[in-house]
Design a protein around this motif. Structure first.
Motif, short mmCIF file in Angstrom:
data_model
loop_
_atom_site.label_atom_id
_atom_site.label_comp_id
_atom_site.label_asym_id
_atom_site.label_seq_id
_atom_site.Cartn_x
_atom_site.Cartn_y
_atom_site.Cartn_z
N GLN A 103 0.82 -1.20 0.00
CA GLN A 103 0.00 0.00 0.00
C GLN A 103 0.86 1.26 0.00
OE1 GLN A 103 -2.59 -0.35 3.34
NE2 GLN A 103 -3.99 -1.78 2.34
N LEU A 108 2.12 1.69 -3.47
CA LEU A 108 1.06 2.24 -4.33
C LEU A 108 0.87 3.73 -4.07
CD1 LEU A 108 -1.53 -0.65 -4.10
CD2 LEU A 108 -0.32 0.06 -6.16
N LYS A 159 1.28 6.65 -6.65
CA LYS A 159 0.25 7.67 -6.89
C LYS A 159 0.85 9.07 -6.80
CE LYS A 159 -3.77 5.11 -5.22
NZ LYS A 159 -4.78 5.02 -4.15
N VAL A 176 2.02 -4.82 -10.88
CA VAL A 176 1.24 -4.72 -9.65
C VAL A 176 0.07 -5.69 -9.69
CG1 VAL A 176 -0.25 -3.20 -8.30
CG2 VAL A 176 1.94 -2.36 -9.15
N SER A 212 -7.79 -0.46 -4.13
CA SER A 212 -6.64 0.38 -4.48
C SER A 212 -6.18 0.11 -5.91
CB SER A 212 -5.50 0.14 -3.51
OG SER A 212 -5.06 -1.20 -3.60
N VAL A 248 -5.95 2.74 -8.89
CA VAL A 248 -4.73 2.93 -9.69
C VAL A 248 -5.04 2.79 -11.18
CG1 VAL A 248 -2.48 1.93 -10.21
CG2 VAL A 248 -3.16 2.28 -7.85
#
Length: 674
Positions: free
Chosen positions: A291, A294, A298, A443, A518, A522
């Motif tokens: 996380q 990610l 982001k 991912v 998530s 994404v």
């Protein structure tokens, strides 16, 4: 012995009486010895001495044998002494030989036998207990309720057939007396019959002495046969008791082994729980790291979007500058139309020079990508050139001839550079798209692999739970009668395991949902970026179409674009480095997950081995239990057969005795009385 002497003297002082000198002297003589026998035989004991001795022996824990033979005890003294033994817990042998005990002594002895739970041997030889039938019946009632006495000596007590009938009733109820001595009494034929009837029900008497009682020889033989049967029965019972003790010890050993195995299983279950908790913690840590990665991506994407917006603003400024330059070019065209014809030849030469310069610029661009220092130097040089070119533009107004040649050269260079910049921008955008697609695919793949691994672990844990439940159910079926408390504990453990597994599964599902959400975010963000990139590409195409007519005066824009390209290249290299670091972290996580999988497989193998060993041990113990139960059944059958044989023999003897008695003249005299 010294302690007993002190207590005797103390109780005498408390009672206000003088201690008996013979007793004190005897206790002094035997104080050095530590034997558990109190021998006062031959001493004439008074009533007060008997009461003091009874009180001393009431809480005494030293003597296990007391002898008061030939002490000429009075009725009151015997009563006081025997009442003190009611609550005694150590005396096992009591000798009251030759004390002429009568009715009161018989009553107190009956109460003693009813209250005392430790007396094993009672010697009452040369007394007169059978003179009074009522008192002797009370003695027999106490004997009937006694469950400890094994040896009773009633020689020379003037017991007649009435007293023996009461004694026979007591023997029917008593199941512990093994040796009974009734020699030299007045039992007679009727008493012998009563004893024979009692021995048909009593199976504990092994030795019975009846000499000097005027009993016929046939009844004596019958009584000897019954006692012989009792001895055989006692021997068989002892053997069976010994075997049952051995079997009980083996069963206890089996129980202990099963308890140890159960404890080992519980320890392995606790270890598996701890390892599962550790694995869950590691997975939660890995999910948190994912996380965080990610979120970092982001933030990187957001920074790229901001930079794209900055580039759009810079492009808008460049458009304005291009518009201004176009106006300047229109003005310059009118001035340069007259000089174009003259300088056509010079243009060709300048074009050749521009081609050579383009080759040099391409080489410089390749070198720029390799080293940032050279790029900075070249940027400084380009800025200087731009400044010099701007000065030349202002100087060209004064000198048209020189400015036309320089403008043509610059236009050609600008066209070539624009084409190169278009290609570079397209390549950069394509590389960015491919990198983003690869990152998204990587991912997605990593999340799918983690989901599969978690699902496999969940299935394995469910399989382990099912195996453990089966093993526990088998252990319960094997030990239902012996382990009621263990079953309750196992039920609690199962409930706890199920609750923990459900909580773990729910937490993992929530984590998977969060990861999926998530991922969706994404993907949406990547699609938006793709749309932005497509829009930028469309804008770039429009700008390229618009800048086709304004290629002659955009050297300044080219320099700015070169600086932006360098920044983009640096950002791309930085993004690549970050992606490589993230890929390294993910690979390390994969290796850690592989190690965890290997540990889980090793634990599963150990569980299988332990379960197989436990099953084999249970099967062995069950087979041993079955064999032992079969042996017990066989022994019980043998005992039952022996009982039936004894009952048949006793019935045959009774029938024979009855027929003999009925055929004898005594039977004719006894029949009318009945």
């Amino acid at each position: 012995m010294e302690d007993f002497r002190r207590t005797y003297l103390r109780l005498c002082k408390e009672g206000g009486m003088d201690p008996q000198e013979s007793i004190v002297a005897h206790l002094k003589e035997s104080r050095s010895s530590h034997s558990p026998r109190l021998d006062l035989s031959g001493h004439s004991l008074s009533t007060d001495t008997c009461t003091v001795l009874g009180r001393a022996l009431q809480k005494d824990t030293l003597f296990s044998e007391v002898s008061l033979s030939d002490c000429m005890l009075s009725e009151e003294g015997a009563k006081a002494f025997l009442t003190g033994l009611f609550s005694n817990t150590t005396v096992k042998v009591l000798d009251l030989k030759g004390n002429n005990l009568r009715s009161t002594g018989a009553e107190v002895l009956g109460k003693l036998l009813a209250c005392n739970k430790t007396l094993r041997r009672l010697i009452l030889e040369w007394n007169a207990l059978g003179v009074w039938d009522e008192a002797f019946s009370l003695f027999c009632e106490g004997l009937a309720s006694n469950s400890v006495l094994t040896h009773l000596d009633l020689r020379n007590n003037q017991i007649n057939h009435h007293g023996v009938s009461e004694l026979a009733l007591a023997l029917k109820c008593n199941s512990t007396l093994e040796v009974l001595d009734l020699r030299w009494n007045n039992i007679g034929l009727l008493g012998g019959r009563c004893l024979l009837e009692a021995l048909q029900k009593n199976k504990s008497i092994v030795e019975l002495e009846l000499a000097g009682n005027n009993i016929p020889s046939d009844t004596l033989k019958a009584l000897e046969q019954t006692t012989g049967h009792n001895t055989d029965r006692q021997s068989t019972l002892r053997e069976s008791h010994g075997r049952t003790q051995v079997l009980s010890k083996e069963i206890q050993n089996l129980k202990q082994e099963k308890g140890r195995q159960f404890q080992s299983l519980m320890e392995t279950i606790d270890r598996q729980r701890e390892e599962m908790g550790r694995s869950n913690r590691s997975t939660s840590m890995q999910i948190g790291q994912l996380q965080e990665a990610l979120n970092e991506r982001k933030s990187a994407v957001n920074s790229l979007t901001a930079k794209l917006q900055m580039t759009e603003a810079a492009l808008a400024l460049a458009e304005q500058k291009n518009h201004n330059m176009g106006e300047l070019l229109t003005k310059m065209k009118a001035e340069k139309e007259e000089q174009r014809e003259r300088q056509s030849r010079e243009r060709k030469k300048q074009q050749e020079d521009s081609v050579a310069r383009e080759g040099k610029l391409l080489r410089e661009i390749q070198n720029l990508t390799d080293t940032n220092l050279q790029l900075k130097n070249k940027v400084d040089e380009m800025e200087r050139r731009c400044k010099s070119q701007q000065q030349q533009i202002f100087e060209l107004k004064m000198e048209l001839t020189n400015s036309t040649a320089e403008l043509k050269l610059r236009l050609a260079q600008a066209e070539d550079r624009l084409e190169l910049e278009k290609r570079r921008s397209k390549q950069v955008l394509e590389d960015m798209d491919s990198l983003r697609q690869k990152e998204v695919e990587h991912v997605n793949r990593h999340l799918e692999d983690s989901e599969r691994a978690l699902q496999e672990r969940i299935f394995k844990l469910e399989g382990q739970r099912i195996q453990l439940e089966e093993e526990l159910s088998k252990a319960k079926a094997a030990c239902v009668t012996e382990r009621a408390q263990a079953e309750e504990e196992l039920g609690r453990v199962r409930a706890q395991v199920r609750l923990e597994e459900q909580e773990q599964v729910s937490s993992l599902e929530e984590k998977l949902r969060s990861v999926r959400s998530s991922l969706q975010e994404v993907q949406l963000h990547c699609s938006q970026q793709k749309q932005n990139i497509s829009e930028l590409q469309a804008k770039n195409s429009q700008h390229s179409v618009e800048t086709d007519g304004l290629r002659r005066r955009i050297e300044e824009l080219q320099q700015e674009l070169l600086g932006k390209d360098q920044e983009k290249v640096a950002e791309v290299s930085r993004v690549r480095v970050e992606l490589q670091e993230q890929i390294g972290h993910l690979q390390a996580e994969r290796t850690a997950q592989g190690g965890l999988k290997e540990k889980i497989s090793a634990l599963e193998r150990e569980l299988k081995v332990l379960s197989s060993n436990h099953r084999e041990a249970l099967l062995d113990k069950e087979s041993e239990m079955c064999s032992l139960q079969e042996k017990l059944r066989l022994k019980e059958g043998e005992i039952q057969r022996m009982r039936e044989d004894e009952a048949n023999r006793a019935s045959y003897l009774q029938n024979a005795i009855l027929t003999y008695v009925q055929g004898s003249p005594l039977g004719h005299y006894s029949s009318p009385k009945k």
